[in-house]
Design an enzyme around this catalytic site. Structure first.
Site, mmCIF file in Angstrom:
data_model
loop_
_atom_site.group_PDB
_atom_site.id
_atom_site.type_symbol
_atom_site.label_atom_id
_atom_site.label_comp_id
_atom_site.label_asym_id
_atom_site.label_seq_id
_atom_site.Cartn_x
_atom_site.Cartn_y
_atom_site.Cartn_z
ATOM 1 N N CYS A 127 0.855 -1.186 0.000
ATOM 2 C CA CYS A 127 0.000 0.000 0.000
ATOM 3 C C CYS A 127 0.895 1.242 0.000
ATOM 4 C CB CYS A 127 -0.885 0.034 1.239
ATOM 5 S SG CYS A 127 -1.796 -1.494 1.556
ATOM 6 N N HIS A 184 0.700 4.814 -1.829
ATOM 7 C CA HIS A 184 0.082 5.879 -1.032
ATOM 8 C C HIS A 184 1.040 6.593 -0.093
ATOM 9 C CE1 HIS A 184 -3.875 5.246 -2.663
ATOM 10 N NE2 HIS A 184 -3.712 3.944 -2.523
ATOM 11 N N ARG A 204 -12.767 -1.012 -1.034
ATOM 12 C CA ARG A 204 -11.688 -0.316 -1.733
ATOM 13 C C ARG A 204 -10.352 -1.023 -1.473
ATOM 14 N NH1 ARG A 204 -10.565 3.668 -5.820
ATOM 15 N NH2 ARG A 204 -8.605 2.622 -6.149
ATOM 16 N N CYS A 214 -7.712 -2.547 -4.215
ATOM 17 C CA CYS A 214 -6.280 -2.264 -4.314
ATOM 18 C C CYS A 214 -5.466 -3.557 -4.226
ATOM 19 C CB CYS A 214 -5.839 -1.221 -3.279
ATOM 20 S SG CYS A 214 -6.224 0.493 -3.800
#
Lengths: 129, 281
Positions: free
Chosen positions: B196, B200, B238, B242
């Site tokens: 992640c 991000h 969500r 991802c």
């Protein structure tokens, strides 16, 4: 590490075998679309978002139809000047994390995202940029 | 200095997150949050931290004004209305959600996920809603079902609009759950080998094809979202998207891994105001 040497060796061989087509391909790129080709080119693979998807992350300033690309990685340009050794370029595409552990580029070869033959083709294409 | 710690974390991901423990032995959720913010603000000094709640929109004025226009007359109003009906319809025993949730279900969403000492695990708002249903003789909803749980929370969370996110991580067990979520966030996974954090954190604010990638701080407060105007997506839905994008097998929604990820991820938004439900591309 041993794997890398192995790859480098393997791709040096394929580089020699492919060098003819590389040149042809690199110079013929703008017209390539016109020729009805069955076989996927390095460019096809690089552009295909289910395969290389390079454009999601990289601009290719010298390729006119490389539109609305991402800026996630550096633009791919003057590659043969920056990678005098094509094997090194291939190895980088095969597993970018071997060069930069925090690289967020997909390890295309190591994780089998592209086949060895596809990586050869993409390398040839990218080397001509 | 702090930059270095985050870079260490990111590099650690390459080594299967082994460096994680060492790099963050004394981290608290608040110090983690501050480090994330320092990382983002040193890269993007002109973007206000309070705008991070708008996600990628904070990085693109045009998209943000499109968002503002859409939010004037949200195309998903009828779905919120359907959620309100669900919320107000009594159970078979005559009781309502507002009878069994803390504070009648108002201004509580920002307290979740919460570490439940009695259960020894993280509980999400979805879990609490399900507990309420089961206690009243109803069947639990599937947490990943957008038609039931998604629609209900699209309304229910509006009752917490403006609440300041306030995730508490207290005690060793809560801390362990938080650390587990953090590990999920920083560990590379899937054929495409992303964590992640690869996107991000490391690449927040950069363009992946035509999408600007949002920072993780501010991520957790504005849910659910309606993508493209009418496609309801909850936070864990969500996450699942991802995971799938990087060709990883997603852990099940509502399972321990997902809930711990939501716990860590939500604590990153502590102090930021909530809003439901919002438009996203």
């Amino acid at each position: 590490m041993r794997k890398l040497h192995h790859i480098a060796a393997a791709c040096a061989i394929s580089a020699i075998m492919l060098s003819g087509t590389v040149l042809a391909q690199a110079t013929a790129t703008p017209a390539a679309a016109a020729a009805p080709q069955k076989e996927e080119t390095g460019k096809d693979i690089a552009f295909n978002n289910r395969k290389g998807n390079c454009l999601a992350c990289h601009g290719m300033p010298t390729v006119p139809d490389a539109q609305s690309t991402g800026l996630y990685g550096p633009p791919l340009i003057a590659m043969s000047a920056r990678f005098p050794n094509k094997a090194q370029l291939r190895a980088r595409i095969w597993d970018a994390t071997a060069f930069n552990p925090s690289s967020t580029m997909i390890p295309f070869g190591k994780h089998g995202v592209l086949t060895e033959a596809e990586i050869d083709k993409v390398t040839d294409f990218v080397y001509g940029l | 200095m702090k930059q270095k710690i985050i870079m260490k974390l990111l590099t650690g991901m390459a080594g299967l997150g082994i460096a994680l423990g060492a790099a963050t032995a004394h981290a608290t959720p608040e110090s983690d949050r501050q480090e994330f913010i320092k990382y983002y603000t040193s890269k993007y000094p002109n973007i206000k931290v309070e705008d991070y709640v708008f996600g990628a929109l904070a990085f693109d004025a045009d998209s943000k004004s499109q968002y503002d226009a859409i939010m004037e007359f949200p195309p998903f109003d009828s779905q919120i209305e359907a959620g309100r009906k669900m919320w107000e319809t009594p159970f078979k025993n005559g009781k309502k959600y507002s009878d069994c949730l803390p504070s009648g279900g108002k201004q509580i969403a920002g307290n979740y996920p919460m570490f439940d000492e009695a259960k020894g695990k993280v509980v999400t708002l979805h879990d609490v809603i399900n507990d309420c249903r089961v206690a009243n003789g109803e069947e639990a909803f599937k947490v990943g079902d957008m038609k039931t749980m998604g629609t209900l929370t699209a309304y229910m969370r509006t009752l917490s609009d403006g609440m300041i996110m306030n995730i508490k991580v207290e005690g060793p067990k809560a801390m362990a759950a938080y650390e587990d979520g953090k590990k999920t966030f920083f560990t590379r996974k899937g054929q495409l080998n992303f964590a992640c954090a690869s996107c991000h954190v490391q690449n927040a604010g950069t363009r992946l094809r035509s999408e600007i990638i949002s920072p993780a701080v501010g991520h957790a407060g504005h849910w659910p979202v309606f993508r493209g105007g009418d496609n309801l997506v909850t936070l864990q839905q969500r996450y699942q998207g991802c995971f799938t994008q990087v060709r990883a097998v997603s852990p099940p929604q509502g399972g321990i891994t997902m809930n711990n990820l939501e716990y860590f991820h939500s604590a990153l938004s502590n102090g930021m105001p909530m809003k439901a439900s919002v438009f996203r591309k």
